[in-house]
Structure formats: C-alpha cells, structure tokens
Write a protein that holds these residues in place. Structure first.
Motif: not given
Length: 144
Positions: A2-3, A112
């Motif tokens: 995940t960002s 993510d």
C-alpha cells in the motif's frame, strides 16, 4: 504494497524482497528479513533452513545487525522467496524480537494491507524477559 505505508517501511519491504529474490535459492534459504536501525541503516539476512530447525531470517537478522554494530532495530519485516510477499514472524521469532527489542515494530499483512504493528501486539499478554531482569534487580537484597 500500500502507498499508505510510510516510505521508510516501503523501502524496508523492497530491501527484504530484493534479498529474497536474489539470495534465496534452493531449499536452504527461503525467507529474507530486513530491519531498520534508528539511524536509518537497513540490515538484511536470510534464514537457514535445516531439518533440525535452523534459524529463521528474523533471528539471523538480529545477529547480522549486531555484527554490523546495529544493536537496536526500529522496524523489521520478513519476505518469502518466489514472490510470496510479507510473511509474519513465527511464534519463536515474535518472542525473541520482543525480548531483544521490546519497542520494535513488525510489518505484517498482504498486498495493500501491509501495516506496522508493535511486536507486543503480536503476543498479547506475553512475558517479557526484560521484565524479569528488572524484577531480579529490584529484588536483590541491599548491602548493610
């Protein structure tokens, strides 16, 4: 990955994944670990699989870090070979990480959903060896 994960943690996962991809070959080395020191240095290691129960990558990481003068780790992660991604530490590694670095964060989760959690959260109601040392020090009789 995940960002939403902080850049430093994404870098740690990438470091472990790189080692898993480039150094884990055959059945003897199937997991890689990476740990970040308070000064930002990243230390990596691989497990040593053996039928007698060789050490996990997280345990090798602790020794490799010490060999490089790193005696504190802020965050650790393990990644499996063959693109298996982030793998949570086993029970033994959770306990050793808690005993050696009670404040360490561990990256867990998949894809993510990778997130950072305090190692103590992975061992609810755990016994902390460092507590034993404090109890022993305070229980010692004083000199007359």
């Amino acid at each position: 990955m995940t960002s939403a994960l902080p850049a430093a943690d994404r870098e740690l996962v990438r470091a472990a994944a790189h080692v898993a991809r480039t150094r884990c070959r055959g059945d003897n080395h199937t997991m890689a670990a990476a740990g970040r020191a308070p000064d930002g240095r990243i230390v990596t290691a691989v497990n040593v699989y053996h039928f007698t129960g060789g050490p996990c990558a997280e345990l090798v990481l602790i020794g490799a870090a010490a060999a490089q003068g790193v005696y504190e780790l802020e965050t650790v992660v393990a990644v499996g070979d063959r693109d298996r991604g982030v793998v949570p530490p086993c029970g033994r590694c959770r306990q050793v990480l808690l005993d050696c670095f009670p404040a360490v964060k561990v990256l867990v989760g998949r894809g993510d959903r990778v997130r950072s959690v305090p190692v103590a959260d992975l061992l609810p109601e755990s016994y902390v060896w460092a507590d034993h040392q404090v109890e022993a020090d305070t229980a010692a009789p004083s000199e007359p």
